[in-house]
Design a protein around this motif. Structure first.
Motif, PDB file in Angstrom:
ATOM      1  N   LYS A 178       0.970  -1.246   0.044  1.00  0.00           N
ATOM      2  CA  LYS A 178      -0.039   0.162  -0.279  1.00  0.00           C
ATOM      3  C   LYS A 178       0.879   1.117  -0.049  1.00  0.00           C
ATOM      4  N   GLY A 179       1.793   1.321   0.758  1.00  0.00           N
ATOM      5  CA  GLY A 179       2.916   2.293   0.950  1.00  0.00           C
ATOM      6  C   GLY A 179       3.668   2.663  -0.587  1.00  0.00           C
ATOM      7  N   LYS A 180       3.894   1.433  -1.168  1.00  0.00           N
ATOM      8  CA  LYS A 180       4.671   1.768  -2.530  1.00  0.00           C
ATOM      9  C   LYS A 180       3.765   2.151  -3.612  1.00  0.00           C
ATOM     10  N   MET A 181       2.423   1.624  -3.478  1.00  0.00           N
ATOM     11  CA  MET A 181       1.568   2.030  -4.473  1.00  0.00           C
ATOM     12  C   MET A 181       1.189   3.603  -4.260  1.00  0.00           C
ATOM     13  N   GLU A 182       0.932   4.006  -3.118  1.00  0.00           N
ATOM     14  CA  GLU A 182       0.777   5.697  -2.821  1.00  0.00           C
ATOM     15  C   GLU A 182       1.757   6.520  -3.098  1.00  0.00           C
ATOM     16  N   ALA A 183       2.888   6.073  -2.743  1.00  0.00           N
ATOM     17  CA  ALA A 183       4.132   6.732  -3.090  1.00  0.00           C
ATOM     18  C   ALA A 183       4.430   7.025  -4.640  1.00  0.00           C
ATOM     19  N   ASP A 184       3.804   6.447  -5.651  1.00  0.00           N
ATOM     20  CA  ASP A 184       3.970   6.687  -6.963  1.00  0.00           C
ATOM     21  C   ASP A 184       2.897   7.378  -7.454  1.00  0.00           C
ATOM     22  N   ARG A 185       3.134   8.779  -7.284  1.00  0.00           N
ATOM     23  CA  ARG A 185       1.881   9.633  -7.582  1.00  0.00           C
ATOM     24  C   ARG A 185       1.556   9.627  -9.105  1.00  0.00           C
ATOM     25  N   ARG A 186       2.467   9.478  -9.967  1.00  0.00           N
ATOM     26  CA  ARG A 186       2.198   9.255 -11.338  1.00  0.00           C
ATOM     27  C   ARG A 186       1.175   8.182 -11.642  1.00  0.00           C
ATOM     28  N   LEU A 187       1.456   6.958 -11.079  1.00  0.00           N
ATOM     29  CA  LEU A 187       0.891   5.901 -11.244  1.00  0.00           C
ATOM     30  C   LEU A 187      -0.529   6.184 -10.734  1.00  0.00           C
ATOM     31  N   SER A 188      -0.769   6.843  -9.551  1.00  0.00           N
ATOM     32  CA  SER A 188      -2.163   6.956  -8.967  1.00  0.00           C
ATOM     33  C   SER A 188      -2.962   7.793  -9.953  1.00  0.00           C
ATOM     34  N   GLN A 189      -2.205   8.782 -10.558  1.00  0.00           N
ATOM     35  CA  GLN A 189      -3.110   9.677 -11.340  1.00  0.00           C
ATOM     36  C   GLN A 189      -3.298   8.903 -12.510  1.00  0.00           C
ATOM     37  N   GLN A 190      -2.667   8.139 -13.098  1.00  0.00           N
ATOM     38  CA  GLN A 190      -3.082   7.348 -14.079  1.00  0.00           C
ATOM     39  C   GLN A 190      -4.155   6.382 -13.789  1.00  0.00           C
ATOM     40  N   GLN A 191      -3.993   5.892 -12.761  1.00  0.00           N
ATOM     41  CA  GLN A 191      -5.150   4.854 -12.369  1.00  0.00           C
ATOM     42  C   GLN A 191      -6.684   5.694 -12.363  1.00  0.00           C
ATOM     43  N   ARG A 192      -6.552   6.717 -11.674  1.00  0.00           N
ATOM     44  CA  ARG A 192      -7.792   7.450 -11.318  1.00  0.00           C
ATOM     45  C   ARG A 192      -8.418   8.257 -12.784  1.00  0.00           C
ATOM     46  N   ASP A 193      -7.385   8.529 -13.719  1.00  0.00           N
ATOM     47  CA  ASP A 193      -7.735   8.786 -14.955  1.00  0.00           C
ATOM     48  C   ASP A 193      -8.559   7.681 -15.809  1.00  0.00           C
ATOM     49  N   TYR A 194      -8.037   6.526 -15.601  1.00  0.00           N
ATOM     50  CA  TYR A 194      -8.394   5.399 -16.234  1.00  0.00           C
ATOM     51  C   TYR A 194      -9.827   4.921 -16.011  1.00  0.00           C
ATOM     52  N   LEU A 195      -9.934   4.773 -14.504  1.00  0.00           N
ATOM     53  CA  LEU A 195     -11.322   4.531 -14.140  1.00  0.00           C
ATOM     54  C   LEU A 195     -12.391   5.509 -14.023  1.00  0.00           C
ATOM     55  N   GLU A 196     -11.964   6.672 -14.129  1.00  0.00           N
ATOM     56  CA  GLU A 196     -13.079   7.839 -14.215  1.00  0.00           C
ATOM     57  C   GLU A 196     -13.407   8.146 -15.761  1.00  0.00           C
ATOM     58  N   ARG A 197     -12.505   8.034 -16.594  1.00  0.00           N
ATOM     59  CA  ARG A 197     -12.618   8.394 -17.899  1.00  0.00           C
ATOM     60  C   ARG A 197     -12.543   7.342 -18.930  1.00  0.00           C
ATOM     61  N   LYS A 198     -11.369   6.932 -19.245  1.00  0.00           N
ATOM     62  CA  LYS A 198     -11.245   5.937 -20.358  1.00  0.00           C
ATOM     63  C   LYS A 198     -11.963   4.720 -20.207  1.00  0.00           C
ATOM     64  N   CYS A 199     -11.854   4.145 -18.806  1.00  0.00           N
ATOM     65  CA  CYS A 199     -12.707   2.826 -18.875  1.00  0.00           C
ATOM     66  C   CYS A 199     -14.045   3.056 -19.311  1.00  0.00           C
ATOM     67  N   VAL A 200     -14.560   4.076 -18.762  1.00  0.00           N
ATOM     68  CA  VAL A 200     -16.043   4.435 -19.266  1.00  0.00           C
ATOM     69  C   VAL A 200     -16.473   4.529 -20.640  1.00  0.00           C
ATOM     70  N   GLU A 201     -15.238   5.471 -21.253  1.00  0.00           N
ATOM     71  CA  GLU A 201     -15.416   5.335 -22.721  1.00  0.00           C
ATOM     72  C   GLU A 201     -15.437   4.133 -23.522  1.00  0.00           C
ATOM     73  N   TRP A 202     -14.479   2.970 -22.905  1.00  0.00           N
ATOM     74  CA  TRP A 202     -14.585   1.637 -23.591  1.00  0.00           C
ATOM     75  C   TRP A 202     -15.790   0.899 -23.462  1.00  0.00           C
ATOM     76  N   LEU A 203     -16.293   1.084 -22.087  1.00  0.00           N
ATOM     77  CA  LEU A 203     -17.665   0.282 -21.643  1.00  0.00           C
ATOM     78  C   LEU A 203     -18.692   0.838 -22.872  1.00  0.00           C
ATOM     79  N   GLN A 204     -18.780   2.351 -22.896  1.00  0.00           N
ATOM     80  CA  GLN A 204     -19.796   2.602 -23.763  1.00  0.00           C
ATOM     81  C   GLN A 204     -19.634   2.018 -25.302  1.00  0.00           C
ATOM     82  N   LYS A 205     -18.342   2.215 -25.571  1.00  0.00           N
ATOM     83  CA  LYS A 205     -18.222   1.640 -27.036  1.00  0.00           C
ATOM     84  C   LYS A 205     -18.392   0.298 -27.123  1.00  0.00           C
ATOM     85  N   TYR A 206     -18.198  -0.459 -26.434  1.00  0.00           N
ATOM     86  CA  TYR A 206     -18.596  -1.936 -26.392  1.00  0.00           C
ATOM     87  C   TYR A 206     -19.889  -2.139 -26.330  1.00  0.00           C
ATOM     88  N   LEU A 207     -20.694  -1.318 -25.472  1.00  0.00           N
ATOM     89  CA  LEU A 207     -22.051  -1.390 -25.453  1.00  0.00           C
ATOM     90  C   LEU A 207     -22.831  -1.120 -26.669  1.00  0.00           C
TER      91      LEU A 207
END
Length: 351
Positions: A178-207
Motif C-alpha cells: 500500500k505504501g509503495k503504491m501511494e508513493a508513486d503519484r504518477r501511477l495513482s493519477q493514471q489509475q484515477r484517470d483510467y477509472l473515471e474516464r477511459k474505462c467508461v469510454e470503452w464500456l460505452q463503445k463496447y455497449l
C-alpha cells in the motif's frame, strides 16, 4: 451486492511495485472473492488477470479475461497464440486491436509470474495464486464508478478507494505494498484517470457493439409448482425462466405481505442461450395454499407479475425437482394464471 470472481487467483502488472509485503498465513485457492460496489448498475466492464505457481491441464500459468456485464468477450492465456475474441460483437475491432491486446497481455505476464516466484521464495508452499481485477460500471441514473483490486492466495489483498482516493489494505500484510503504491503519484493519477474516464469510454463503445444482445429485454416465463409432504408442510416453488438482463426480484407474498424470512432462493443462473433463470421456494400450511402469490419484477415488465399456484394447470403434488424445473407453466399474461399488478492507461490496461 457481492460477486465472486470466476477465477481463484491475482497479480501485478507493469508499473506495480516489485517488492511485495507478503506475510505467511494466506494460502490455498477457493476463498477469494473480489467485492464490487454495492450498486453494479445496469452495465459493468471487468477484467481479471490470473497467475498460478503450478499450472496444469485447463489451468494456464497466466490468464486474462474480459467481461461486459456477465458475457465473456476477451481471452488470453500463456498457452495460446494471442488475445482472442469470445463474443461475436467484439469482432467489430480489427486485427490491430487484437495485436495490441496480445502485446499488452504479454507485458503483464512476466511481472505476474515474477511475483509468484517471490512468494514461493518466502514461503514453503506448493501453490500460490494472484488475481487482479479492475473495471467500471455505468449505473441506471447515468453516474459511473470504478474499482481496482488485488487478491493473493484466496484472499482480498489490496483495493483502490476512488472516493478518497487511497489504497485500502484489509490486513497488515498489505501495508508495505500500500505504501509503495501511494508513493508513486504518477501511477495513482493514471489509475484515477483510467477509472473515471477511459474505462467508461470503452464500456460505452463496447455497449454500442453489443447493443442487440446486451441491451435487449427478454420477458420471464413464470412457473409455479407445489409439493405436499406426508403429514407436513407444502412447498411452493416459483421459477422464472428465459429472462434478460440478469437482475430479477422473486418474492413470495401471503395476503399481499412479504414472507422474506420464510423464502429460500436458488440464485440467478445462466441458460445456454444467454438468458437466465431463477427460483424461490416457501413452506406453508397446506390449508393456506390459496393465500400465497409469487411476485416477479424485471426490467422487461411494464408491471410486476403475480403467479398463483393451482391456476393455468398447476398440479397439486407435483415434484419441483432440482431448481424447481418441473410442474405446470403459467401463462405470463393478465388473467391467465398470472395477473398484472399496479488499464490504468489504455495502452497498459488491456482495453
Amino acid at each position: 451486492m457481492r460477486r465472486v470472481s470466476p477465477f481463484c487467483s491475482v497479480g501485478w502488472g507493469p508499473g506495480s511495485p516489485r517488492g511485495l509485503g507478503w506475510a505467511k498465513g494466506a494460502s490455498g485457492c477457493g476463498g477469494l472473492s473480489l467485492s464490487l460496489p454495492a450498486d453494479p448498475g445496469p452495465h459493468l466492464l471487468r477484467y481479471f488477470y490470473t497467475a498460478v505457481s503450478e499450472p496444469g491441464p485447463g489451468l494456464p500459468q497466466f490468464t486474462v479475461v474480459g467481461y461486459l456485464d456477465d458475457q465473456l468477450f476477451f481471452h488470453f492465456d500463456s498457452e495460446g497464440k494471442g488475445a482472442q475474441p469470445r463474443a461475436p460483437w467484439i469482432q467489430a475491432e480489427g486485427p490491430e486491436y487484437w495485436d495490441r491486446q496480445t502485446w499488452i497481455a504479454k507485458g503483464w505476464q512476466e511481472p505476474f509470474n515474477g511475483n509468484v516466484r517471490i512468494a514461493m521464495e518466502h514461503y514453503n508452499q506448493s501453490l500460490h495464486t494472484f488475481q487482479y481485477m479492475y473495471g467500471c460500471q455505468l449505473r441506471a441514473d447515468g453516474s459511473t464508478g470504478g474499482f481496482w483490486q488485488y487478491g493473493y492466495d484466496g484472499r482480498d489483498f489490496l483495493s483502490y478507494d476512488t472516493r478518497t482516493p487511497t489504497w485500502v489494505a484489509p490486513s497488515k500484510e498489505a501495508e508495505i505494498t500500500k505504501g509503495k503504491m501511494e508513493a508513486d503519484r504518477r501511477l495513482s493519477q493514471q489509475q484515477r484517470d483510467y477509472l473515471e474516464r477511459k474505462c467508461v469510454e470503452w464500456l460505452q463503445k463496447y455497449l454500442g457493439y453489443g447493443k442487440e444482445t446486451l441491451q435487449r429485454r427478454e420477458r420471464p416465463a413464470v412457473r409455479v409448482t407445489g409439493r405436499d409432504a406426508p403429514d407436513g408442510p407444502t412447498t411452493l416453488c416459483c421459477r422464472a425462466h428465459g429472462f434478460y438482463p440478469r437482475d430479477i426480484a422473486l418474492s413470495w407474498l401471503r395476503k399481499g405481505e412479504s414472507r422474506e424470512q420464510e423464502t429460500w432462493r436458488g440464485g440467478v443462473l445462466p441458460n445456454g442461450d444467454g438468458t437466465y433463470h431463477a427460483w424461490a421456494t416457501v413452506e406453508l400450511d397446506p390449508r393456506e395454499r390459496g393465500l400465497y402469490r409469487c411476485h416477479v419484477e424485471h426490467e422487461s415488465l411494464a408491471q410486476p407479475l403475480v403467479a398463483v399456484w393451482g391456476e393455468a394447470g398447476g398440479q397439486p403434488g407435483s415434484q419441483p425437482g432440482v431448481g424447481c424445473d418441473r410442474g405446470a407453466s403459467l401463462d405470463p399474461s393478465p388473467g391467465r394464471g398470472v395477473t398484472a399488478e399496479p488499464a490504468w492507461i489504455s495502452a497498459r490496461a488491456g482495453v
